[in-house]
Enzyme design. Structure first.
Site, PDB file in Angstrom:
ATOM      1  N   HIS A   1       0.834  -1.205   0.000  1.00  0.00           N
ATOM      2  CA  HIS A   1       0.000   0.000   0.000  1.00  0.00           C
ATOM      3  C   HIS A   1       0.869   1.256   0.000  1.00  0.00           C
ATOM      4  CE1 HIS A   1      -3.340   2.697   1.163  1.00  0.00           C
ATOM      5  NE2 HIS A   1      -2.423   3.266   1.947  1.00  0.00           N
ATOM      6  N   GLU A   2       1.900   1.275   0.819  1.00  0.00           N
ATOM      7  CA  GLU A   2       2.791   2.431   0.850  1.00  0.00           C
ATOM      8  C   GLU A   2       3.545   2.580  -0.466  1.00  0.00           C
ATOM      9  OE1 GLU A   2       2.367   4.550   3.073  1.00  0.00           O
ATOM     10  OE2 GLU A   2       1.134   3.248   4.331  1.00  0.00           O
TER      11      GLU A   2
ATOM     12  N   HIS B   1       3.143   9.071  -6.670  1.00  0.00           N
ATOM     13  CA  HIS B   1       4.044  10.227  -6.724  1.00  0.00           C
ATOM     14  C   HIS B   1       4.837  10.237  -8.025  1.00  0.00           C
ATOM     15  CE1 HIS B   1       7.580  12.610  -4.782  1.00  0.00           C
ATOM     16  NE2 HIS B   1       6.757  13.408  -5.412  1.00  0.00           N
TER      17      HIS B   1
ATOM     18  N   HIS C   1       1.602   4.567  -2.880  1.00  0.00           N
ATOM     19  CA  HIS C   1       1.767   6.025  -2.783  1.00  0.00           C
ATOM     20  C   HIS C   1       3.010   6.481  -3.533  1.00  0.00           C
ATOM     21  CE1 HIS C   1      -1.568   6.635  -0.169  1.00  0.00           C
ATOM     22  NE2 HIS C   1      -1.057   5.958   0.854  1.00  0.00           N
TER      23      HIS C   1
END
Length: 235
Positions: free
Chosen positions: A102-103, A110, A106
């Site tokens: 999940h991270e 980006h 991100h």
């Protein structure tokens, strides 16, 4: 200043918001605890899974860090660091791999210039200032006469609205990161078909905490609007 310091029916909105947040927090913790007992067939740790996902996405300038705490995982776009908590970094569970992925979602957002993430990053300074100044402005506004006081209260509500906007913008960012995570975990074979549903439950429970936070913020804003409306009617 009685409408703020003494009981009124609008406090129910605050209580409802707090209960929603507590339920969501308890659920994500219990769900993570349950599926952290399921070791992934691949035997990869959260850190290893994160590295593989980042490289698969062509990202080599993001460093993976081990941070203390429980479920304190986060991606820092300004420093390009993927920070994994004690529960995730070295764990081989399907829950840990899901959170790490999940991270990574991100980080991929980006890299690709995902619009909601860019908007959220732009709102952060305004939301931080707004959440800090909102209540002081509102309380000061209650001290002054109706004209000046109403202006101060209105500014305070606008400041608080910025924090609410941040919560709302966060929702698509988090849901999209989880969707990216699930897709890559399956495509790369990091988790098997039988393991993916477990990870999805963990990420879904985590997403509900953001929904709960947004709901609580909206209820608080609604309370402010009701109180200010009542004050103006009494002036």
């Amino acid at each position: 200043m009685p409408f703020y310091f003494y009981w009124d029916s609008t406090y129910l909105l605050v209580i409802i918001g707090a209960v929603i947040c507590m339920i969501a927090s308890a659920r994500v913790k219990s769900t993570y605890r349950k599926y952290s007992a399921y070791r992934s067939a691949s035997g990869m740790t959260g850190a290893q899974a994160a590295e593989r996902i980042l490289h698969y996405a062509g990202i080599y300038d993001v460093t993976i860090h081990h941070v203390s705490g429980s479920l304190t995982d986060h991606y820092n776009p300004s420093q390009k660091t993927l920070n994994l908590s004690d529960d995730v970094y070295g764990s081989t569970s399907v829950a840990a791999i899901g959170v790490a992925a999940h991270e990574c979602g991100h980080a991929i957002q980006h890299q690709q210039g995902y619009a909601p993430l860019s908007l959220r990053s732009a709102i952060v300074p305004v939301a931080n200032i707004g959440s800090t100044l909102a209540w002081p402005l509102i309380l000061i506004g209650l001290i002054f006469s109706s004209g000046t006081g109403s202006l101060m209260i209105t500014i305070g509500i606008l400041c608080f609205s910025a924090a609410v906007l941040f919560q709302l913008v966060t929702l698509p960012v988090e849901f999209n990161a989880s969707a990216r995570a699930m897709q890559i975990l399956g495509q790369q074979g990091i988790l098997s078909e039988s393991e993916l549903p477990y990870t999805k439950k963990v990420l879904s429970a985590a997403a509900l905490t953001y929904v709960a936070g947004a709901a609580a913020a909206i209820l608080q804003l609604l309370r402010l609007l009701l109180l200010v409306g009542g004050r103006r009617r009494n002036d």
